[in-house]
Design an enzyme around this catalytic site. Sequence first.
Site, mmCIF file in Angstrom:
data_model
loop_
_atom_site.group_PDB
_atom_site.id
_atom_site.type_symbol
_atom_site.label_atom_id
_atom_site.label_comp_id
_atom_site.label_asym_id
_atom_site.label_seq_id
_atom_site.Cartn_x
_atom_site.Cartn_y
_atom_site.Cartn_z
ATOM 1 N N SER A 146 0.720 -1.217 0.044
ATOM 2 C CA SER A 146 -0.230 0.125 -0.428
ATOM 3 C C SER A 146 1.249 1.237 -0.012
ATOM 4 C CB SER A 146 -1.380 0.250 1.129
ATOM 5 O OG SER A 146 -1.927 0.864 0.995
ATOM 6 N N ASN A 147 0.026 2.884 0.405
ATOM 7 C CA ASN A 147 1.203 3.744 0.577
ATOM 8 C C ASN A 147 0.409 4.500 1.381
ATOM 9 O OD1 ASN A 147 -1.340 5.088 -0.805
ATOM 10 N ND2 ASN A 147 -0.419 4.059 -2.541
#
Length: 217
Positions: A21-22
């Site tokens: 993810s980020n």
Amino acid sequence: MRFLITAGPTREPIDPVRYLSNRSSGKMGYAIAEAALEAGHEVVLISGPIDVARPRGAAVIAVSTSDEMFAAVGQHSLRCDILVMCAAVADYKPAKVSKSKIKKRSENISLELIPTRDILASLPKDRQYLVVGFAAETENLQANARKKLREKNCDIVVANDVSRADSGMESDQNEVEILFRDGETKQIPRASKKIISRDLVRIFEKYFEKRLTKKTQ
Ligand code: C5P
């Protein structure tokens, strides 16, 4: 007007307990949703997994992966006037998802990543709605954002410099540059995401109306 807004990160599963993810907080997309509601618009918010209170009055569609976001945008863009792609969609996902939890071993392992489908770039060219993309850049802000606008066929790109610690991704503040398809640019100086969002909604409304008048002339 009917706003369709995407916000937050996506999660790309590696195995049943892990994902890629980020750091997107979703704050900018949620602030735009609030500002659009405040201005009396209808809002559908497609949200990745984040910890921000749902804007009252918006229809929220919760998604997790980039493929889910892709499908939700495809479905809901059929009835919107302005699509604001604020989400930080993952650019890559694991080539395959392990059905069972990957066991810890002493040797190195590698993960093969494949590009996700680009939602913006896959929108139909002859659409009726306005498309706003976001560009989070760490260098050559204007040039990269202009390239994105062209390559992803956006009407507007909102660009921000994420290399600064005091604005951008997880911050409550931002400072943006807005690029329009016709070459025009506008700047909104550093302010809270709430203030910036109100300006952005006004700018989107104006551009939408301008385009509409051009079409009916
Ligand atoms: O290329 P980059 O990820 O920097 O582009 C950012 C813009 O493209 C954002 O508006 C984001 O929502 C959109 N995007 C997309 N589909 C992807 C990746 C990004 O629509 N797979």
